[in-house]
Design a protein around this motif. Sequence first.
Motif, PDB file in Angstrom:
ATOM      1  N   UNK A  18       0.860  -1.248  -0.069  1.00  0.00           N
ATOM      2  CA  UNK A  18       0.028  -0.061  -0.080  1.00  0.00           C
ATOM      3  C   UNK A  18       0.823   1.378   0.006  1.00  0.00           C
ATOM      4  N   UNK A  19       0.481   2.097  -0.650  1.00  0.00           N
ATOM      5  CA  UNK A  19       1.133   3.438  -1.002  1.00  0.00           C
ATOM      6  C   UNK A  19       0.495   4.544  -0.110  1.00  0.00           C
ATOM      7  N   UNK A  20       0.727   5.316   0.883  1.00  0.00           N
ATOM      8  CA  UNK A  20      -0.022   6.042   1.550  1.00  0.00           C
ATOM      9  C   UNK A  20       0.564   7.433   1.267  1.00  0.00           C
ATOM     10  N   UNK A  21      -0.140   8.409   1.167  1.00  0.00           N
ATOM     11  CA  UNK A  21       0.344  10.032   1.218  1.00  0.00           C
ATOM     12  C   UNK A  21      -0.280  10.581   2.609  1.00  0.00           C
ATOM     13  N   UNK A  22       0.491  11.275   3.213  1.00  0.00           N
ATOM     14  CA  UNK A  22       0.048  12.237   4.529  1.00  0.00           C
ATOM     15  C   UNK A  22      -0.215  13.502   3.828  1.00  0.00           C
TER      16      UNK A  22
END
Length: 160
Positions: free
Chosen positions: A91-95
């Motif tokens: 999973x790629x998360x962006x803050x």
Amino acid sequence: MNKKQVHNQLILALEATYQGAVKAAERAYNTATNNENVAENKYDTLALEASYLAQGQAQRVAECAQDLIAFQQLNISAASLKLSVCLGALVLLHDLDDNEKYVFYGPSAGGLKVQFAEKDIVVVTPGSPLGAAIKDRSVGDEISLFIGNKVIEYEIAEIY
């Protein structure tokens, strides 16, 4: 991002951890059973302490073996067919500041970190706060984590 290669990298890291634990357990066992460590009086506890250490190291070996088996048996292809986060998903998360964070949703070995394609990838498990927050979520979903008295927000950018 090639999830199969990431999965292989995680297995290699778990194998190295397992081998290190086996060597540590062997050293602890040899220390505990060494004739030079026999107690000379009731206050001499070196052998007893060494046996406790050997027991703990043996338990660590068993835990490492379980982690390795869990990752070897993980069906990452089935995870790719789903549109939400499940075991085996990368999973790629962006803050909020658009910083990237890659996590591998694994069955165990939470906190294990590997580098792939110059990116840090951290294993999270269903029992961790981040793992619980992303479970069954889809691309575009926003999640909030409460860590201490701080709120951290992420958006799920991609699921591999």
